[in-house]
Enzyme design. Structure first.
Site, PDB file in Angstrom:
ATOM      1  N   GLY A   1     -13.326  -3.141   0.870  1.00 44.13           N
ATOM      2  CA  GLY A   1     -14.660  -2.822   1.017  1.00 44.13           C
ATOM      3  C   GLY A   1     -15.133  -1.730   0.055  1.00 44.13           C
TER       4      GLY A   1
ATOM      5  N   GLY B   1     -10.616  -7.703  -0.614  1.00 42.73           N
ATOM      6  CA  GLY B   1      -9.398  -7.754   0.080  1.00 42.73           C
ATOM      7  C   GLY B   1      -8.896  -9.258   0.097  1.00 42.73           C
TER       8      GLY B   1
ATOM      9  N   LYS C   1     -19.499 -15.543   2.349  1.00 44.20           N
ATOM     10  CA  LYS C   1     -21.120 -15.573   2.796  1.00 44.20           C
ATOM     11  C   LYS C   1     -21.871 -14.641   1.823  1.00 44.20           C
ATOM     12  CE  LYS C   1     -20.363 -14.725   7.679  1.00 44.20           C
ATOM     13  NZ  LYS C   1     -20.798 -13.688   8.618  1.00 44.20           N
TER      14      LYS C   1
ATOM     15  N   ARG D   1       0.892  -1.268   0.098  1.00 45.17           N
ATOM     16  CA  ARG D   1       0.063   0.152   0.158  1.00 45.17           C
ATOM     17  C   ARG D   1       0.901   1.387   0.095  1.00 45.17           C
ATOM     18  NH1 ARG D   1      -5.104  -1.952   3.855  1.00 45.17           N
ATOM     19  NH2 ARG D   1      -6.145  -2.904   2.241  1.00 45.17           N
TER      20      ARG D   1
END
Ligand code: ADP
Ligand code: MG
Length: 405
Positions: A384, A361, A208, A42
């Site tokens: 996200g 991610g 999920k 990053r």
């Protein structure tokens, strides 16, 4: 992209406040250790913006959050290791502040000359950051002449250093613009949202369904097909009447799964075979079964070879592929094959001209672990944030930036 970038404004001799995403993994959670940055991806991703600003005569005031500190007492999340790594990468001194705003910061900033770099303390050490406190926003904006947001990974949060500060900068007549990483992310992901080339195939996986119902709905409007693997496939398969044994199935999401299956018709493809195991462990005993043959004592932890073959056929000729969510429990090598082989397949498609975008991610981590990140057209740095953008949401940290004339 309709937002101004650092290319569109005058920066020579200016003090530039840059919100970066330096939320990097650290070697220890013990503040007494000598903590180091274990993965500087990053920090590297911010380099094009930082180098451009330095080359154009700016002084840089950098800020970022790091981890999830409850307050400034959580010293293990201080920015010191980040400052050290940044200084090595950029080959200049980096002056690290021990507060986000305050007298020490104001004093140091008043002494800055072009080429100087200051790194503020972890923005989440200040109670005003997550509250998007206007006073903190004003204090941040007061430090600089220009605000640049290059923290795509934080753009879905309206915090003082991502959203409020841009408004405060505008209120005092200064520009608030995007950095190059932000621009790159918006251009790549924006294509998928606004005018995707067809055939457009979306691939979804991960744990999920409940996390991603909105995303699947939006993809169903934009993509020609959705291929589903990973844990979320279990809930869909269960909704179709298959017995899933001890697999991760979201009972509460079964009705949603049925609704999505109905909505999608034949455009949603589920696995035809699975790799099942007797326990959730790296050394579990594994076998390949058809989806109708999951033994009652087994759990599905990866997609099988016939599913991969079918996905392969569907992907031929695609012009755009967006992939979010691993195909299995890729953290265990034995169940990483579906994910790794899919990544390999996508890397081949890129060679033949398909645009392949990876969001999320864990998906980015899986592709990186497979050594294929640089073979993809774009691997998003924002977990996200990339998912919210693909859902069609407006991200507050982007919406607030200056529009192009
Ligand atoms: P992303 O971060 O890319 O959006 P998610 O967070 O939704 O992805 O999902 C990643 C997680 O899903 C991984 O930790 C992986 O182990 C888990 N996962 C994938 N397949 C299964 C499965 N069959 N059973 C349980 N967990 C799974
Ligand atoms: Mg995840």
């Amino acid at each position: 992209m309709n937002k101004k970038t650092i290319r569109d404004i005058d920066i020579r001799g200016k003090k530039v406040l840059v919100r970066v995403d330096f939320n990097v993994p650290l070697s220890s959670k013990n503040p007494d250790d000598h903590i180091t940055v274990t993965d500087d991806t990053r920090i590297q991703a911010a380099m094009p913006t930082l180098n451009y600003l330095l080359e154009h005569g700016a002084a840089l005031i950098l800020c970022s959050h790091l981890g999830r500190p409850k307050s400034d007492a959580d010293k293990q999340y201080a920015m010191n290791p980040v400052a050290r790594r940044l200084s090595e990468l950029i080959d200049r001194p980096v002056q690290k502040m021990d507060e986000v705003v305050g007298e020490s910061v104001t004093a140091a900033v008043s002494q800055m000359k072009p080429g100087d770099i200051i790194l503020l303390e972890n923005t989440r050490f200040h109670p005003g950051e997550k509250k998007n406190d206007p006073q903190l926003s004003r204090q941040l904006a007061a430090l600089a002449d220009v605000y640049v947001n290059d923290a795509f990974g934080s753009a879905h949060r309206a915090h003082a250093s991502t959203e409020g500060v841009a408004r405060a900068m505008r209120a005092k007549g200064g520009p608030a613009v995007a950095g190059f990483l932000m621009e790159k992310e918006l251009t790549a992901l924006g294509t998928a949202v606004t005018n995707p080339p067809h055939p457009y195939i979306a691939i979804m996986g991960g744990a999920k369904i409940s996390d991603k119902i909105k995303l699947i709905e939006n993809l169903l409007q934009k993509a020609d097909k959705i291929l589903i693997g990973g844990g979320m496939a279990n809930t869909f398969l269960k909704a179709q009447g298959h017995h899933m044994g001890k697999s991760l199935v979201e009972q509460d999401a079964l009705d949603e799964a049925k609704r999505l299956l109905h909505l999608a018709g034949n455009r949603l493809l589920l696995p035809v075979d699975l790799v099942v195991a007797d326990q959730f462990a790296a050394d579990a005993h594994a076998e390949i079964v058809e989806v109708w043959g999951v033994p009652p004592e087994s759990m599905a932890l990866d997609i099988g070879p016939n599913t991969l073959e079918q996905f392969y056929l569907e992907l031929q000729g695609a012009r755009l592929v967006v992939w979010n969510g691993p195909m299995g429990v890729f953290e265990f090598d034995q169940f990483a094959q579906g994910t790794n082989k899919l990544a390999l397949l996508l890397a081949e498609l890129v060679e033949t001209g398909t645009q392949v975008i990876i969001g999320g991610g864990d998906s980015a981590a899986a592709v990186t672990k497979a050594g294929l990140a640089d073979k993809m057209s774009h691997v998003s740095t924002g977990g996200g944030a990339s998912l919210e953008l693909l859902e069609g949401k407006t991200l507050p940290g982007i919406a607030v930036l200056d529009d192009k004339a």
